[in-house]
Write an enzyme that holds these catalytic residues in place. Sequence first.
Site, PDB file in Angstrom:
ATOM      1  N   ASP A 130       0.778  -1.207   0.045  1.00 54.91           N
ATOM      2  CA  ASP A 130       0.026   0.058   0.020  1.00 54.91           C
ATOM      3  C   ASP A 130       0.945   1.331   0.067  1.00 54.91           C
ATOM      4  O   ASP A 130       1.985   1.140  -0.356  1.00 54.91           O
ATOM      5  CB  ASP A 130      -0.918  -0.168   1.375  1.00 54.91           C
ATOM      6  CG  ASP A 130      -2.197   0.759   1.008  1.00 54.91           C
ATOM      7  OD1 ASP A 130      -2.303   1.906   0.826  1.00 54.91           O
ATOM      8  OD2 ASP A 130      -3.436  -0.014   0.865  1.00 54.91           O
ATOM      9  N   HIS A 154      -3.842   6.265   3.171  1.00 51.25           N
ATOM     10  CA  HIS A 154      -4.713   5.098   2.848  1.00 51.25           C
ATOM     11  C   HIS A 154      -3.875   3.887   3.350  1.00 51.25           C
ATOM     12  O   HIS A 154      -4.760   2.899   3.979  1.00 51.25           O
ATOM     13  CB  HIS A 154      -4.616   4.937   1.194  1.00 51.25           C
ATOM     14  CG  HIS A 154      -5.260   3.866   0.664  1.00 51.25           C
ATOM     15  ND1 HIS A 154      -4.690   2.507   0.627  1.00 51.25           N
ATOM     16  CD2 HIS A 154      -6.568   3.603   0.098  1.00 51.25           C
ATOM     17  CE1 HIS A 154      -5.696   1.653  -0.016  1.00 51.25           C
ATOM     18  NE2 HIS A 154      -6.754   2.313  -0.294  1.00 51.25           N
ATOM     19  N   SER A 198     -11.156  -1.097  -0.612  1.00 51.83           N
ATOM     20  CA  SER A 198      -9.762  -0.939   0.000  1.00 51.83           C
ATOM     21  C   SER A 198      -9.853  -1.148   1.536  1.00 51.83           C
ATOM     22  O   SER A 198      -9.128  -1.667   2.102  1.00 51.83           O
ATOM     23  CB  SER A 198      -9.451   0.614  -0.012  1.00 51.83           C
ATOM     24  OG  SER A 198      -8.724   0.840  -1.245  1.00 51.83           O
TER      25      SER A 198
END
Length: 909
Positions: free
Chosen positions: A156, A191, A514
């Site tokens: 990620d 994220h 996600s």
Amino acid sequence: MVRLELATVLLAVAAAVNAVQVDTPEVLPGAYIVEYENDQDTNAFVRKFGGRASLRKDLRFKLFKGASIQFKDTKNAEEMAAKVAKLPTIKRIFPVRRYPIPQHDVLSTGDDAAALVKRQLGGNVTNSFSPHLMTQVNKFKEAGITGKGIKIAVIDTGCLVSYGADLVGDAFNGANQPRPDNDPVDNCNGHGTHVAGIIAAQSNNPYGIVGAAEGVQLGAYRVFGCQGDVGNDLLIAAYNMAYEAGSDIITASIGGASGWSEDPWAAVVSRIVENGVPCVVSAGNDGAAGVFYASTAANGKQVTAIASVDNVITPALLANATYQIDSKSEFFGFTGGDPQSWNSVSLPLWTVNYNTTDEAHGCDPYPASTPNLSGYIVLIRRGSCTFVQKVENAVAKGARYVIFYNNVPGTLSVTARVPGLSAVATIPSGTGELWVKALESGKRVLVNMANPSTAPKFLANFDNPTSGGYLSSFTSWGPTFEVESKPQFSTPGGYILSTYPRLLGSYGVLSGTSMACPLAAAIYALVMNVRGTKDPKTIENLLSSTAKPNLFRRDGVSSPYLAPVPQQGAGLVQAWDAAKATTLLSTSGLSFNDTDHFNPVQTFTVSNTGSSSVTYSLSNVGAATAYTYSSPGALTPASLPSVELTGNFASLAFTPSTFTLGAGQRRIVTVKATAPTGLDVKRLPVYSGYIAINGSDSSALSLPYLGVAGSLHSVVVLNSDNTLLARARDSTNSPVAANLTFTLPPPGQSNITAVRNRADMPKLVVTLAMGSAMIRVDVVPLTNCSTAAQNAKVVFGTRTLGQPEEFPSWYNPRGTLQYAWDGRLADGSYVPAGRYKLTVRALRIFGDESKSEEYDVTETVPFRIRYLTEGKTQKRKRFVKGERALWTVGVERRQTPEQCEADERTLKQ
Ligand SMILES: *[C@@H]1O[C@H](CO)[C@@H](O)[C@H](O)[C@H]1NC(C)=O
Ligand SMILES: *[C@@H]1O[C@H](CO)[C@@H](O)[C@H](O)[C@H]1NC(C)=O
Ligand SMILES: *[C@@H]1O[C@H](CO)[C@@H](O)[C@H](O)[C@H]1NC(C)=O
Ligand SMILES: *[C@@H]1O[C@H](CO)[C@@H](O)[C@H](O)[C@H]1NC(C)=O
Ligand SMILES: *[C@@H]1O[C@H](CO)[C@@H](O)[C@H](O)[C@H]1NC(C)=O
Ligand SMILES: *[C@@H]1O[C@H](CO)[C@@H](O)[C@H](O)[C@H]1NC(C)=O
Ligand SMILES: *[C@@H]1O[C@H](CO)[C@@H](O)[C@H](O)[C@H]1NC(C)=O
Ligand SMILES: *[C@@H]1O[C@H](CO)[C@@H](O)[C@H](O)[C@H]1NC(C)=O
């Protein structure tokens, strides 16, 4: 050719703002991934190119031996690549594709400093860890099971961890040089931190956020800089590094439109799963695109694609401010938007009408009787038309401040950069309704706003009766173009509260597949703890058979049918049931393929691993059949709002349909499927359902199946109307008129921006209505004056000088692909100036690439090309009207198409 379009972004999105995504991953010019037949020395391999190639990344791993290389002379890259492909030591070579950084639309963020206040605002307060309740994760907590001893690798934007690597560095953007280091911390994106928190947040935070598997050892492989893309070579490297570091589970919330399990990145992930490490990948956020829109690497064989359901609770981190009615002061929470100059704004409210169920509130221009709104904050209900349109109507009457009240639970951050507007914010529906009631009864509502960045925040939890527990509207639908069942199952990904980098607020509420994927990864760890196995197949089968399918739901209304398997897979994961199941199935799903390849008779094994005998009975539970197309003649699949569902189910016969298994016994079951009847096969219905396996021990398992009642091969893949030639600079892709002359950069210089800007390159726009495993494009000479044209080959009855660079293009998703062309062919040569057309062939699904009738064909209008020459030829310059001084048209006789055609006429006389 340079592929212009950027890839679909996976990952976190706001559920409310989905558009149909049709972009495709961009190819990095001159960069290739090479897989060796056997291990070899990468430096020696690169040296063979004598300085014409440099090493991007050594990719020699246990499960993948190769390298990614950058040809320095991108002019000859394709030619070199073709030569490399022929080397006996090379297994395969494929271009590096770029995948963009996770774009997240953050619903709200908050910080440590805020006092934790759970308050009911127009909803009901329950457990903020409803994702754990929804998936039975809380039961592991009660039993003290935390994923201890299990290593999960997160690929990620980075996060705080115990092992891993930063493959790229902050400044990496996908096109520049990565600067790897050993610290994969996420300090600029968020994220990865959010994803990591879902797996392993520790409970010492003010919002009580707890990871699903707090005890796991987390590894981070950072593949994104602060902005930009990542090449699939780095993704392949990250996966292999994670594998070799002994990870027990690898999770990635990254992807791009594909639909083909042969995609190189997907193929590498499949290989890791085959070698015993489960890989979960988010299914994608392109639900709006409808059926057949699977994302890579989730669409790989044996890769577990995770769909998203919405949280039953909508958490929101709200900024605290106050309002007064009848001089009584109360506080309320809001989410700032863009613009957000709310500091010390204190104004009375005004609203266009008092109807709190008005769907299109504020969508029409305000009546003439409206006062000048510059002294008010305008209150508008969300819904129907765009936020911008609503703001424009208010601003037209002088408004500078707008507050939206929501029409679904929670809040979101609104962007409405309308000239004249100073600030916008969102409040929960309950607050809005309360204010409207006060206004309606003639009261004055004075709102004292605060700067949303610095105001104290508090957490509010709202019940989500609109979509809670149902599939998120953004979750991407399968199956793959070869009818492999995707996604596998779902976990909560819509409205998820988790950790966030300190610089960005410390906590955030985000939505996306996600957010679903890391919860699934954590669940794998918990199940591993309980069952003592790490086998990917065993755990996937357990999670699939125990998952709970749910009804299809749209706009807050449930359909009578179960949501299609291509949307929800096996259903919502029930982790504890999976961990405790004593009946095991040998598969996680069945595909009966399409009508042409109908494979109606299949088997699976039921094993009773319990300590007493169980009698099983099998039955068929249909799920909604989803029509791919809105009408028999439609070319493009229907987007989600118009996907038509029917209750025509397949029928299944089981042999045996009831049977008893003693402790430790197993039995093979044969399933014979009959496709549903009464369907319009021209509209390509995708049918699906569940084989219910009910045991006398009160176990209730289900096995998802799907199939296509129609022929995928008969489906037109090429949208000829939208396959055309445009100017490279024209972002609207308007078709050019026949015989337009394009002035290309000098051969080999199209990569230089200055030249590009002066040149006028053609752009081939190829629109695929459905995926195509191969697109070929032929450059057809329409003049005969060059030697090249005279020596043109004939392929499939078409005269051709060859294919432009980047063609043939393999494993293409549906959507629009754009290629600017600088005259270069796949063999590295440049076509001479002249008149040409391009013939585009897209291979039908399941088509045989050696047969011309297996392609859809179209051609562009005829066009002329000539080349700019560089300034150094200026001594012999011959300016053409309108040409800038630095770049002159070449003086060689054959360099203009007109000259060439004139020659041809002379020759004919
Ligand atoms: C809140 O939830 C509780 C328990 O589910 C229920 O009894 C109550 O009626 C709910 N209140 C509202 C306002 O919905
Ligand atoms: C919001 O601010 C008011 C006034 O400053 C204060 O009384 C209240 O406790 C705050 N609420 C929260 C949830 O922080
Ligand atoms: C409010 O708006 C809804 C939806 O447009 C409409 O059905 C309803 O009649 C309106 N109510 C009033 C009181 O105008
Ligand atoms: C509203 O009043 C402000 C300030 O007096 C003025 O500048 C503006 O032009 C007025 N706008 C409209 C739409 O009347
Ligand atoms: C469907 O059939 C085709 C052609 O035989 C095959 O390539 C494909 O793998 C099949 N799909 C599945 C899911 O078995
Ligand atoms: C199987 O079990 C499920 C869940 O308990 C139930 O809904 C269904 O009716 C059962 N089916 C049969 C055929 O008994
Ligand atoms: C394009 O040019 C060719 C050759 O000069 C000519 O024959 C043809 O008619 C032209 N086409 C159009 C549509 O103008
Ligand atoms: C072409 O452009 C790419 C991307 O901007 C750059 O990395 C590369 O070095 C350029 N190649 C040449 C030959 O200029």
